[in-house]
Design an enzyme around this catalytic site. Sequence first.
Site, PDB file in Angstrom:
ATOM      1  NE  ARG A 105      -3.809   0.871   2.130  1.00  0.00           N
ATOM      2  CZ  ARG A 105      -4.971   1.074   2.750  1.00  0.00           C
ATOM      3  NH1 ARG A 105      -5.051   1.907   3.767  1.00  0.00           N
ATOM      4  NH2 ARG A 105      -6.056   0.443   2.357  1.00  0.00           N
ATOM      5  CG  HIS A 132      -8.570   0.480  -2.349  1.00  0.00           C
ATOM      6  ND1 HIS A 132      -7.797  -0.585  -1.950  1.00  0.00           N
ATOM      7  CD2 HIS A 132      -9.226   0.896  -1.226  1.00  0.00           C
ATOM      8  CE1 HIS A 132      -7.965  -0.791  -0.649  1.00  0.00           C
ATOM      9  NE2 HIS A 132      -8.828   0.094  -0.198  1.00  0.00           N
ATOM     10  CD  GLN A 135     -13.079  -1.071   0.048  1.00  0.00           C
ATOM     11  OE1 GLN A 135     -12.196  -0.955   0.874  1.00  0.00           O
ATOM     12  NE2 GLN A 135     -14.321  -1.410   0.380  1.00  0.00           N
ATOM     13  CG  ASP A 228     -13.336   7.182  -0.760  1.00  0.00           C
ATOM     14  OD1 ASP A 228     -13.195   7.053   0.477  1.00  0.00           O
ATOM     15  OD2 ASP A 228     -12.375   7.119  -1.554  1.00  0.00           O
ATOM     16  CB  CYS A 269     -13.997   2.039   0.683  1.00  0.00           C
ATOM     17  SG  CYS A 269     -13.543   3.782   0.589  1.00  0.00           S
ATOM     18  NE  ARG A 314     -11.157  -4.358   1.501  1.00  0.00           N
ATOM     19  CZ  ARG A 314     -10.159  -3.501   1.779  1.00  0.00           C
ATOM     20  NH1 ARG A 314     -10.377  -2.484   2.578  1.00  0.00           N
ATOM     21  NH2 ARG A 314      -8.963  -3.655   1.242  1.00  0.00           N
TER      22      ARG A 314
END
Length: 327
Positions: A105, A132, A135, A228, A269, A314
Amino acid sequence: MIKNKNFLKLLDYSTEEFNYLLELSSKLKNDKKNGIEKKHLLGKNIVLIFEKDSTRTRCAFEVGAMDQGANVTYLGPSGSQIGKKESIEDTARVLGSFYDGIQYRGYAQETVEILGKYAGVPVWNGLTDEFHPTQILADFLTIKEKYGKLMGIKMAYLGDGRNNMGNSLMIGAAMVGMDFKIVAPIDLFPEKELINKAQEIAKTTGAKLTFTDSLEDGVTDIDVVYTDVWVSMGEDPGVWKERIEKLLPYQVNKNLMDMTAKDSIFLHCLPSFHNQKTVLGKEIFKKFGIIEMEVTGEVFEGKKSIVFKQAENRLHTIKAIMVATLA
Ligand code: CP
Ligand code: NVA
């Protein structure tokens, strides 16, 4: 099907491979819930490189790996030589000789692409400025659990349409044949080049992609409302003022949810700014006087919000990526 393959961005995956990961995620989720999970990663070693903060992604990789019998090393934003005294190419070759899989990341997509090129073991993108992808698997598993399908589902993403989430949702939606809308000010739409790539995919799957700054066109009768944060990790905090001014009209609140389909859901998310129980939430209130940002507390806590089911997914989806690429 995808053993030894990197997971760097959805554009590298076919619809078939993507759907396979969703099916494997469901199976692993059910097996865990029924107490019959088998350990496919016994003896494997996994390293997690985080140049930005994380709760969900880090813990999903750690718990997913441990559930499957693998060992995990965490390398945080400080404490290793990465990027400071050692290049990404060299780091990739060192870690690739110790570990069976590498999660990264960080900032530039290019960094995770270089890791993927030099490591010799699967590299998984746990978020870059551009994408991402892990996700999206959790998001689409959550949508599939709710509606039983993805094809034809109407989804609207509101907010910063050209951040990692806007970009990744658009590509994912194109891959699975959704009716997907980015609902944002025009200058916050995804880059033209990426839109063109998404439109090419959409032609092959029957997906419909719409880009609009109109709330009415964007959310009327929509099934899934997604938003988001307005400023992403790594962005200059100086952009808050402008972003709030631009995006406040796109806040997901009760009025907006009332325009959506009867059976609609709200996804995010996470983490999300929907109250002042965070350091940043308090700072923004002091500076700009707003108590909620991209979503109101009422919607976040309301019946249509299934963000914590989504967050749990997740774990199951990230586990599926590790199992599919390593076992
Ligand atoms: N959604 C998400 O990636 O959360 P974290 O930043 O906590 O990993
Ligand atoms: N766009 C957000 C996503 C966090 C999961 C960020 O990059 O900060």
